[in-house]
Write a protein that holds these residues in place. Sequence first.
Motif, PDB file in Angstrom:
ATOM      1  N   LYS A  75       0.824  -1.205   0.000  1.00 39.64           N
ATOM      2  CA  LYS A  75       0.000   0.000   0.000  1.00 39.64           C
ATOM      3  C   LYS A  75       0.858   1.255   0.000  1.00 39.64           C
ATOM      4  O   LYS A  75       0.586   2.219  -0.734  1.00 39.64           O
ATOM      5  N   GLU A  76       1.916   1.238   0.824  1.00 35.61           N
ATOM      6  CA  GLU A  76       2.805   2.402   0.856  1.00 35.61           C
ATOM      7  C   GLU A  76       3.505   2.587  -0.487  1.00 35.61           C
ATOM      8  O   GLU A  76       3.659   3.721  -0.970  1.00 35.61           O
ATOM      9  N   ALA A  77       3.920   1.451  -1.084  1.00 34.56           N
ATOM     10  CA  ALA A  77       4.573   1.552  -2.397  1.00 34.56           C
ATOM     11  C   ALA A  77       3.602   2.092  -3.443  1.00 34.56           C
ATOM     12  O   ALA A  77       3.973   2.937  -4.283  1.00 34.56           O
ATOM     13  N   GLN A  78       2.357   1.628  -3.379  1.00 34.84           N
ATOM     14  CA  GLN A  78       1.354   2.122  -4.319  1.00 34.84           C
ATOM     15  C   GLN A  78       1.093   3.610  -4.097  1.00 34.84           C
ATOM     16  O   GLN A  78       0.975   4.384  -5.065  1.00 34.84           O
ATOM     17  N   GLU A  79       1.018   3.998  -2.834  1.00 37.89           N
ATOM     18  CA  GLU A  79       0.804   5.421  -2.548  1.00 37.89           C
ATOM     19  C   GLU A  79       1.988   6.260  -3.013  1.00 37.89           C
ATOM     20  O   GLU A  79       1.809   7.357  -3.560  1.00 37.89           O
ATOM     21  N   GLU A  80       3.215   5.738  -2.793  1.00 35.29           N
ATOM     22  CA  GLU A  80       4.388   6.474  -3.264  1.00 35.29           C
ATOM     23  C   GLU A  80       4.392   6.584  -4.787  1.00 35.29           C
ATOM     24  O   GLU A  80       4.726   7.637  -5.348  1.00 35.29           O
ATOM     25  N   LYS A  81       4.001   5.492  -5.432  1.00 42.26           N
ATOM     26  CA  LYS A  81       3.945   5.516  -6.891  1.00 42.26           C
ATOM     27  C   LYS A  81       2.908   6.520  -7.379  1.00 42.26           C
ATOM     28  O   LYS A  81       3.168   7.309  -8.303  1.00 42.26           O
ATOM     29  N   ALA A  94       4.216   9.927  -6.798  1.00 44.56           N
ATOM     30  CA  ALA A  94       5.228  10.279  -7.804  1.00 44.56           C
ATOM     31  C   ALA A  94       4.570  10.647  -9.131  1.00 44.56           C
ATOM     32  O   ALA A  94       4.976  11.617  -9.798  1.00 44.56           O
ATOM     33  N   GLU A  95       3.539   9.885  -9.500  1.00 42.81           N
ATOM     34  CA  GLU A  95       2.830  10.208 -10.739  1.00 42.81           C
ATOM     35  C   GLU A  95       2.137  11.563 -10.636  1.00 42.81           C
ATOM     36  O   GLU A  95       2.156  12.357 -11.589  1.00 42.81           O
ATOM     37  N   ARG A  96       1.538  11.823  -9.475  1.00 46.69           N
ATOM     38  CA  ARG A  96       0.893  13.129  -9.305  1.00 46.69           C
ATOM     39  C   ARG A  96       1.921  14.261  -9.336  1.00 46.69           C
ATOM     40  O   ARG A  96       1.679  15.322  -9.930  1.00 46.69           O
ATOM     41  N   GLN A  97       3.083  14.014  -8.691  1.00 46.13           N
ATOM     42  CA  GLN A  97       4.130  15.038  -8.712  1.00 46.13           C
ATOM     43  C   GLN A  97       4.648  15.260 -10.124  1.00 46.13           C
ATOM     44  O   GLN A  97       4.914  16.396 -10.548  1.00 46.13           O
ATOM     45  N   LYS A  98       4.787  14.160 -10.867  1.00 45.43           N
ATOM     46  CA  LYS A  98       5.227  14.263 -12.253  1.00 45.43           C
ATOM     47  C   LYS A  98       4.218  15.055 -13.081  1.00 45.43           C
ATOM     48  O   LYS A  98       4.597  15.913 -13.903  1.00 45.43           O
ATOM     49  N   ALA A  99       2.917  14.776 -12.847  1.00 45.46           N
ATOM     50  CA  ALA A  99       1.888  15.519 -13.573  1.00 45.46           C
ATOM     51  C   ALA A  99       1.909  16.993 -13.183  1.00 45.46           C
ATOM     52  O   ALA A  99       1.743  17.881 -14.045  1.00 45.46           O
ATOM     53  N   ARG A 100       2.143  17.268 -11.893  1.00 40.03           N
ATOM     54  CA  ARG A 100       2.220  18.672 -11.466  1.00 40.03           C
ATOM     55  C   ARG A 100       3.424  19.375 -12.090  1.00 40.03           C
ATOM     56  O   ARG A 100       3.324  20.537 -12.532  1.00 40.03           O
ATOM     57  N   ASP A 101       4.565  18.667 -12.128  1.00 41.87           N
ATOM     58  CA  ASP A 101       5.752  19.272 -12.754  1.00 41.87           C
ATOM     59  C   ASP A 101       5.524  19.531 -14.237  1.00 41.87           C
ATOM     60  O   ASP A 101       5.920  20.584 -14.773  1.00 41.87           O
ATOM     61  N   LYS A 102       4.881  18.572 -14.881  1.00 38.67           N
ATOM     62  CA  LYS A 102       4.600  18.736 -16.307  1.00 38.67           C
ATOM     63  C   LYS A 102       3.670  19.919 -16.545  1.00 38.67           C
ATOM     64  O   LYS A 102       3.895  20.742 -17.456  1.00 38.67           O
TER      65      LYS A 102
END
Length: 309
Positions: free
Chosen positions: A260-266, A269-277
């Motif tokens: 669950k923690e790995a999924q949340e981190e993933k 990370a995807e949300r952060q990547k989308a925000r950076d983009k």
Amino acid sequence: MSRFLITAKERLQRGLRFGQMLIHNTGPQQMAAKKPTPPPPKVAKATEPPPKSSKPPKCPGGEKANKRKPGFFASGGQHAVLSDCPKPEGDFMRAWSAKNSRYNLILISGVLAAGGSLGFALSSGILGLNWTIPEYPYTEDEMEDFEIEEERRREEKEAREERHQDAVEARELGIRRRRAKEAMEREVDLMQRDMEGGISDAELDELQRLAADREAFELWEKDELKRLEEQEKEREKIRKEKAKVRAERQKERDRKQKEKEAQEEKEEAERQKARDKARKEREKTEKEKQKEKEKAEKEAEKARKAAGY
């Protein structure tokens, strides 16, 4: 002379008072004598009895054709008699059965209507009687926590029952050991007396009984200790199995927690990547707008210079 005048004055006053009384009493009598005497009251003629007929008599006043005068009863007189009271007509049981059938029909239709309305409300979900506890949308972790708590309570209950059983068995063992000790002291005393000078037949029987009881107690104590040892081994085995199950469950929970923690981190990370983009695209758009603005300003400046302003 003075006495004569006083007496004459008193008689004159007495005569005047008597005359006033006569005038006062005779006035109403004369007025009453002037009034005419009232005529004698008229005597009403007696009504003739109704003719006899083969039909049963009906209640007086039942027919609309016989209209009564104001102040008179159906019999024709000004005072009520027994014939003016209402009288039953027809078959009572037939009328009662008809009314009762109608009332029963109304009752049955009302009960059916109420039952149908209640059944429709329950089947359609409009009305909820809350007979059972509704299911709450718990998560998997919460349901697992509930199961663990329930298992912990069950284990505590079993532990209390085991402690109570051990206390009862220990108390019984202590009582029987104390009695065996007392019997042993009595047996030793009898054996000592037998070696010294002999004992009676009753004491000899008691000695034999005590010896038999001692042997039976030794066998029972041996079996009881063996049973307690096996019971303790069985309990230890059950505790180990439960500990193993708890360890496996905890291991599974840790694995799920890590996943669950790995999924949340993933996902983070995807949300952060989308925000950076999105931020980069926004910065790029702002730069393009800034370039267009500068270009427009340069063209405007060039146009002003060309116009000579």
